[in-house]
Design an enzyme around this catalytic site. Structure first.
Site, short mmCIF file in Angstrom:
data_model
loop_
_atom_site.label_atom_id
_atom_site.label_comp_id
_atom_site.label_asym_id
_atom_site.label_seq_id
_atom_site.Cartn_x
_atom_site.Cartn_y
_atom_site.Cartn_z
N HIS A 111 41.53 -24.20 -7.69
CA HIS A 111 40.28 -24.83 -8.11
C HIS A 111 39.17 -23.81 -8.16
CE1 HIS A 111 37.19 -27.87 -8.61
NE2 HIS A 111 36.48 -27.24 -7.69
N ASP A 119 34.19 -40.93 -4.04
CA ASP A 119 33.47 -39.69 -4.38
C ASP A 119 32.62 -39.89 -5.63
OD1 ASP A 119 32.85 -36.78 -4.39
OD2 ASP A 119 33.99 -36.89 -6.26
N ARG A 165 24.11 -39.32 -4.62
CA ARG A 165 23.52 -38.08 -4.11
C ARG A 165 22.65 -37.42 -5.17
NH1 ARG A 165 28.56 -34.96 -3.11
NH2 ARG A 165 27.16 -33.22 -2.74
N SER A 220 33.57 -33.51 -1.16
CA SER A 220 33.71 -34.03 -2.53
C SER A 220 34.78 -33.25 -3.31
CB SER A 220 32.34 -33.93 -3.21
OG SER A 220 32.44 -34.11 -4.59
N LYS A 239 39.11 -34.53 -4.14
CA LYS A 239 39.76 -34.60 -5.45
C LYS A 239 41.03 -33.75 -5.49
CE LYS A 239 35.50 -34.11 -6.94
NZ LYS A 239 34.20 -34.02 -7.59
N1 URA Z 1 31.07 -30.53 -7.41
C1 URA Z 1 31.68 -31.61 -6.88
O1 URA Z 1 32.76 -31.98 -7.30
N2 URA Z 1 31.06 -32.27 -5.86
C2 URA Z 1 29.88 -31.89 -5.37
O2 URA Z 1 29.39 -32.52 -4.46
C3 URA Z 1 29.24 -30.78 -5.95
C4 URA Z 1 29.87 -30.11 -6.96
#
Ligand code: URA
Ligand code: CA
Length: 434
Positions: free
Chosen positions: A82, A161, A168, A183, A187
């Protein structure tokens, strides 16, 4: 359990228990806890932080809020990679076929991009016929057969999320390291791989601009992964200037092809070998990083990395003849040179504003619903540290409109020329393995 008590507990700087965190995330996902209470909690977390244990609990609660991909039918240790995102970051396109060619199973789930350039799927769609709308069974079969396949993101991956991120965004609580780390990792964990290699970018074009913040985010993500049983490591890499030379979808596919042939830009090649070596070691296809690197260099040299890329494209409907003849990729109508206004040395190529210029051409999405022009983008002819003479081309602008005055002005603002020689920035700032 009452939500108001949990907000107060966190506000006072105390640690939330596993049960409390699961109660919060479950309640938020099913709608029984309202936005305003979660907003207050997010702000409390923003100021009070979270312990390593709380971060792991938060991540797993988000993972469990939706589907989790089961990759157990795929043989071998699945390693995901990632990147925290940057400008002209062509690494995924290169790394997939590269590590697959040495036998690492790449079962990639990917999304579309927002901002600078497209996401990996957008880029690959510049190959005629290529598509990611495949069934799970087909996906698993392809990874077992070819060691690589890519599928579009499942609609119900980490719904908690999605909801939290949107909240947020409007409550000034995006920029909290525990929340960002949770977050991103939720994923990745829901996507099912056994191990995760993170490429955390740092500099003007990165989500985290300072090295200190980038290191802290990397450490937070590595801690979460290792705490929930996924071997995780991070490389911190430069994103002060764009990576490689190409910024734009089809242009980056061409750049990936060049790199898989061993003819790619130096920085992109080196970063792919570094990240790739860690993936190969985590997948237990080599004993050491040196051995892994040798294996990767060997599949570039003998052409099998490129063959794997062709096989991958063909297996998902793509016209693999673009690999031997990249002129079959979408081409922009105009190629316009950005000429240097003076002699000197390139001292800055501010990645995020170069990214904005590429987006103005149509290479990226300004909003979720914008259409991408796959053919357009920028080819850098110079990188930081290079010498330049007046009139020489700094950038070739690939455009489908003749008038690119605004793009040119943006690029002139982004690329600084100094009279004294300049050193190229460091590519890799560090690695966090535990
Ligand atoms: N990218 C994400 O997937 N989550 C965040 O909180 C910030 C950047
Ligand atoms: Ca690039």
């Amino acid at each position: 359990m009452r939500m108001v008590d949990l907000i107060e507990k966190k506000r006072n700087g105390n640690e939330l228990s596993t049960e409390e965190i699961h109660f919060i995330i479950k309640g938020y996902t099913d709608g029984s806890i309202p936005d305003y209470q979660i907003s207050a909690l997010m702000m409390a977390i923003y100021f009070q932080g979270m312990s390593v244990k709380e971060r792991a609990d938060l991540t797993m609660a988000m993972v469990e809020s939706g589907d989790q991909i089961d990759l157990s039918a795929i043989e071998g240790i699945k390693v995901d990679k990632h990147s925290t995102g940057g400008v002209g970051d062509t690494t995924t396109l290169v790394l997939g076929p590269l590590v697959a060619a040495v036998g690492v199973p790449v079962a990639k789930m990917s999304g579309r991009g927002l901002g600078h350039t497209g996401g990996t799927i957008d880029k690959l769609e510049s190959v005629n016929g290529f598509h990611v709308e495949i069934e799970n069974e087909e996906f698993i079969k392809l990874v077992n057969q070819n060691k690589i396949a890519i599928i579009g993101q499942s609609g119900n991956l980490t719904p908690a999320d999605k909801k939290l991120y949107a909240l947020r965004d409007v409550t000034a609580t995006v920029n909290s390291i525990p929340l960002i780390a949770g977050s991103i990792m939720s994923k990745k964990i829901a996507a099912g791989s056994n191990a995760i290699v993170l490429d955390v970018k740092t500099g003007a074009g990165a989500f985290m601009k300072s090295l200190e913040d980038s290191m802290e985010l990397a450490q937070a993500m590595v801690d979460i992964g290792n705490n929930v049983g996924r071997k995780t490591m991070a490389v911190i890499s430069d994103m002060s200037q764009p990576l490689g030379l190409a910024i734009g979808n089809a242009l980056e596919v061409k750049e990936a092809i060049d790199t898989l042939k061993g003819e790619g830009p130096e920085d992109l090649t080196e970063l792919c070998l570094t990240l790739g070596s860690h993936m190969v070691v985590l997948a237990e296809k080599a004993q050491s990083l040196d051995e892994a690197r040798e294996r990767l260099q060997a599949v570039i040299k003998d052409g099998s990395a490129l063959e794997t890329f062709k096989l991958f494209l063909r297996s998902q409907g793509g016209d693999d003849s673009v690999v031997d003849d990249p002129s079959r990729l979408p081409q922009a109508q105009y190629k316009i040179e950005l000429e240097a206004k003076e002699d000197g040395y390139v001292s800055e190529i501010i990645a995020d504003s170069v990214g904005t210029a590429a987006m103005w051409l149509g290479a990226g999405r300004a909003t979720k619903d914008s259409e991408i022009d796959l053919a357009v983008g920028l080819m850098l002819n110079k990188k930081i540290g290079d010498s330049v003479t007046k009139g020489e081309s700094l950038v070739t602008i690939h455009s489908n409109q003749e008038d690119v005055q605004n793009v040119k002005e943006k690029l002139y603002e982004s690329i600084k020329i100094s009279q004294t020689s300049v050193e190229a920035p460091k590519l890799i700032y560090g690695e966090i393995t535990k």
